[in-house]
Motif scaffolding. Structure first.
Motif, short mmCIF file in Angstrom:
data_model
loop_
_atom_site.label_atom_id
_atom_site.label_comp_id
_atom_site.label_asym_id
_atom_site.label_seq_id
_atom_site.Cartn_x
_atom_site.Cartn_y
_atom_site.Cartn_z
N SER A 98 43.29 -44.26 7.09
CA SER A 98 42.81 -44.12 7.83
C SER A 98 42.43 -42.11 8.03
CB SER A 98 43.05 -43.92 9.68
OG SER A 98 42.56 -43.33 10.21
N GLU A 99 41.91 -41.79 7.16
CA GLU A 99 42.22 -40.71 6.76
C GLU A 99 42.15 -39.51 7.56
OE1 GLU A 99 40.17 -42.80 4.67
OE2 GLU A 99 40.90 -42.65 3.23
N SER A 100 41.40 -39.80 8.87
CA SER A 100 41.39 -39.14 10.55
C SER A 100 42.93 -39.07 11.21
CB SER A 100 40.09 -39.42 11.11
OG SER A 100 39.94 -39.03 12.70
N PHE A 129 36.43 -40.13 0.92
CA PHE A 129 37.05 -40.80 1.56
C PHE A 129 37.53 -39.27 2.33
CE2 PHE A 129 38.36 -43.98 -1.49
CZ PHE A 129 37.66 -44.46 -1.52
N SER A 130 38.06 -37.64 2.21
CA SER A 130 37.81 -37.11 2.95
C SER A 130 37.25 -36.71 4.04
CB SER A 130 38.07 -35.94 2.04
OG SER A 130 37.30 -35.18 2.05
N LEU A 147 35.77 -38.64 6.10
CA LEU A 147 36.36 -39.78 7.28
C LEU A 147 37.18 -38.76 8.71
CD1 LEU A 147 37.11 -42.46 5.62
CD2 LEU A 147 35.63 -42.65 7.44
N ALA A 148 37.74 -37.17 6.97
CA ALA A 148 38.61 -37.01 8.60
C ALA A 148 38.08 -35.00 8.08
CB ALA A 148 39.87 -36.18 7.27
#
Lengths: 391, 328, 85
Positions: free
Chosen positions: B59-61, B86-87, B89-90
């Motif tokens: 869970s990147e966030s 994937f970043s 997501l954050a």
């Protein structure tokens, strides 16, 4: 009205500087007469006029550097009325391709972009403003024909003292550039093939010695004249080698103008033409060749000599090399090279004996001719040199 | 001089950071028990313990947000995000928190966070693991964006990043991890305020960063054999950009090719090009050229992936097109 | 009636004729016993012109078979002075 334009004096000439007019407004000029002296990358050239008439207007000033194709003078042909002043053509340089034999001209015309704006890089524009140069008439060499810093810098050096031929160091550098451009284009565009054969020169040289014995000192012949004449006559048998590559195809030339490679003493070379070499006597050819070499080295060649060779002959034998692998001078389609005449063992009638031999080579454009025809051509040169009295 | 791989150099930087400052800790997906997706933290769990080498949920966030919180609380977190894809997501944490808190608090809060992530294509891992989005991040004020391309920068930039009071994002081109290089002498922490001239030249400037640096250098080598001397500039830091070095170069060569593995439209190369228009217009002798990725999701098949990316040939062609001999 | 040139005058004149053909050459550095052709990079046309200019300047007839005798400065001088009546 006829227009006298800046002629192209070689495949890669893009511009020239008017050194001086040989005629004034109102003078009569006849076709073939020298009307102007023009400085090019290679030399100062006496330019002949292509029509007869009265010089109506001179539009270019001595010292002006203009692109090939620019109208430099207006000539009223015989029987035509004088022009009304308002109809006088403008001196504006024209971007028209000057010579069908110059395919490179089409690619790098100074192309105003849409809206008539000049295609010039920002840096070039800035430099032009700094040097006080009007870029409007210059020929661009950058992407899509754009004027670049280098173009302006070149124009800037050309403008200073342009009325006198360029100093030799600078001319040498420019000549190197011109040769580089022509030779690079040749190797890029022309699929060369090479053939060579060895020719027994004993008969030709014996005949030449006897002939020179009969001639007064000032009219003696060099062996290279035999070579040039033999090439000119052999072309009658293989005429496709006597041609120019124009707009995607070979155009045969009816007349045989042999470009003779002349090295200049300070470096570089030119290959001006011996016109109609197939029809000239050896004595006449020799005299013209002597004159050509002298004028080439003095830098006073004529425009027609530089612009219209249909094949080139080079003789590097002077330096002692035996074989030449030549690069064709575009838009020509063939080049014939003669090496040094050397004494070597030779088999004739079943016996080995010393004979003077020369290696003749052909560099030819494979788009235009094939090896078989090239071979016939060299064989014909051999045959002709075995019958020197018929040359 | 020591020779090591880019991967070993990142690892050396991480170890140095963990050893010299007890506030530093590493967290991210698979950094602990697995040793890191790219093996940059192999063995660290045993060496530094689970308090400092922390595996996180997918869970990147969450874990980027936790990193921001830790930084606010006085720690010096290094967050590893597996890939730049994937970043995204954050992104809320990065843009709305990390990059803004100093500003919104009137300077009362600092977020001394370091986020590392892999970027770039060339390994046949397809469209969800191959993109180059560092140019997007360079759009965001309030963060620093680093693109180490050499072994020396891979270690040194991490150490310098940890000295910064504000968030720093480090983009490691995944293609470079196995690359060997020489570790230059000098202090471990390196300057991050200047671009670097990796090869001097006078005829054309090749402006690039990250994984494309090596393609640009190879192109320069071949161009030199053809008589065109290219100057290769490694931008190194995309934000804040060292404009002076690249402007000086272009004012000398009058020609520029920008090489960027991002997509052309809205790319960082477009930003560089705009800078040149604004500040070097009258020094340009030809239009600025760009070599970017084709505008497609990076393909999986090897030949298509290669066709989509900047190549040595494309760079050479672009450089030559700025001269008349465009046909050669 | 003409006055015969002295040896020094003949030498001077030969060098001047060479200078016309190879204007850029430094003739003061010329080795008098080594072939002009090698030293001054004369080709067969240059050499022919040189021999013809000797013919005109010194009023001597030079058969082609004698051309090799005119290859160096000293041999040239010898030929020119020997031809005097």
């Amino acid at each position: 009205m006829a227009e006298f334009v800046m002629p192209t004096l070689g495949a890669d000439m893009t511009e020239g500087t008017l050194v001086q007019w040989k005629k004034r407004e109102g003078d009569r000029v006849t076709k073939g007469e020298i009307i102007a002296e023009v400085d090019t990358e290679k030399a100062a050239i006496d330019v002949e006029c292509h029509v007869s008439g009265i010089v109506e207007r001179l539009l270019t000033k001595p010292g002006d550097k203009v692109p090939v194709g620019t109208v430099m003078a207006v000539i009223r042909e015989e029987g035509q009325p004088a022009a009304v002043p308002s109809q006088t053509p403008q001196a504006a340089p024209q971007a028209m391709p000057p010579h069908p034999a110059s395919p490179s001209a089409g690619k790098t015309t100074p192309s105003p972009s849409s809206g008539g704006r000049l295609r010039i890089s920002p840096a070039a524009k800035k430099l032009a403003a700094e040097r006080g140069i009007d870029p409007a008439g210059l020929q661009g060499t950058g992407p899509e024909g754009a004027l670049t810093l280098e173009d302006i810098a070149r124009a800037a050096t050309g403008t200073v003292g342009a009325a006198t031929p360029a100093p030799s160091a600078e001319r040498q550098a420019r000549m190197r550039q011109t040769i580089a451009a022509a030779m690079a284009r040749s190797k890029r565009e022309i699929p060369h093939y090479y053939l060579s054969t060895t020719i027994d020169m004993s008969r030709a040289l014996a005949w030449l010695a006897a002939e020179n014995g009969r001639r007064p000192m000032t009219e003696r012949l060099l062996s290279s004249i035999l070579f040039i004449k033999a090439v000119a006559l052999a072309l009658r048998h293989v005429p496709e080698l006597n041609a120019l590559w124009q707009e995607g195809g070979a155009v045969r030339s009816e007349r045989v103008h042999i470009g003779t490679a002349i090295s200049l003493r300070q470096g570089g070379l030119v290959a001006p033409a011996l016109h109609d070499a197939d029809r000239a006597s050896l004595g006449d050819l020799m005299q013209r060749f002597q004159d050509l070499v002298k004028r080439a080295r003095a830098g006073s060649l004529r425009s027609s000599e530089l612009s219209d060779p249909t094949i080139t002959v080079t003789s590097l034998g002077e330096q002692g090399v035996e074989t030449v692998f030549g690069v064709i001078y575009p838009p020509q389609v063939a080049l014939v090279g003669f090496g040094k005449v050397v004494e070597r063992p030779w088999v004739a009638e079943g016996q080995v004996m010393p004979r003077p031999l020369v290696t003749v080579s052909l560099s030819a454009d494979h788009r235009v001719s094939d090896g078989h025809r090239g071979g016939l051509f060299l064989a014909e040169i051999d045959r002709l040199l075995q019958e020197p009295h018929s040359l | 001089m020591t020779t090591m791989t880019y991967r070993e150099s990142v690892r050396a930087g991480l170890r140095e950071a963990l050893q010299r400052d007890s506030r530093v800790f590493l967290m991210g997906e698979d950094v602990g028990r697995y040793g890191g997706t790219y093996a940059c933290s192999k063995g660290f769990l045993d060496e530094f313990g689970p308090e400092r080498i922390r595996d996180t949920p997918l869970s990147e966030s969450t874990f980027v947000g936790a990193g921001i919180g830790a930084a606010l609380g006085g720690m010096r977190p290094i967050v590893e995000v597996m890939t730049v894809n994937f970043s995204l997501l954050a992104l809320d944490q990065i843009l709305n928190n990390a990059a803004t808190l100093r500003h919104m608090s009137g300077g009362q809060f600092s977020v001394p966070l370091v986020v590392r992530m892999a970027t770039g294509a060339g390994r046949q891992v397809a469209a969800q693991h191959s993109h180059s989005l560092e140019g997007w991040y360079a759009h965001i004020p309030g963060i620093t964006v680093l693109t180490p391309a050499t072994v020396t920068d891979a270690r040194g930039m991490l150490l310098t990043a940890l000295e910064q009071p504000d968030p720093v994002f480090i983009f490691e081109h995944a293609y470079l991890y196995p690359m060997e290089g020489n570790l230059e002498e000098g202090p471990m922490a390196v300057d991050i305020t200047h671009a670097s001239i990796r090869r001097p030249g006078r005829d054309v400037s090749l402006l690039t960063f990250g994984g494309s640096l090596w393609k640009a250098l190879a192109a320069a080598e071949q161009l030199a054999q053809q008589g065109l001397e290219a100057e290769v500039i490694d931008l190194r830091t995309l934000r804040p950009l060292d404009r002076d070095t690249l402007l000086t170069s272009v004012r000398k060569t009058h020609r520029a090719v920008v090489i960027d593995e991002g997509w052309r439209t809205g790319s960082f190369a477009a930003e560089i090009s705009a800078v040149l228009m604004e500040q070097a217009f009258y020094d340009l002798d030809a239009p600025v050229a760009r070599v970017c990725s084709e505008e497609v999701p990076i393909p999986y098949p090897k030949h298509l992936e290669e066709a989509a990316l900047p190549t040595v040939e494309k760079i050479m062609q672009a450089a030559r097109s700025l001269y008349k001999g465009a046909a050669t | 009636m003409t006055t015969m040139p002295s040896n020094a005058d003949a030498r001077e004149q030969i060098l001047r004729l060479l200078g016309d053909i190879a204007p850029e050459a430094d003739l003061t550095a010329l080795n008098p016993d080594v072939s002009f052709r090698d030293q001054l990079d004369l080709d067969s046309m240059d050499f022919l012109n040189f021999v013809v200019s000797l013919h005109q300047a010194f009023h001597i007839e030079i058969p082609e078979s004698d051309y090799p005798k005119y290859m160096t400065l000293n041999s040239c001088l010898a030929q020119v002075t020997a031809s005097r009546p």
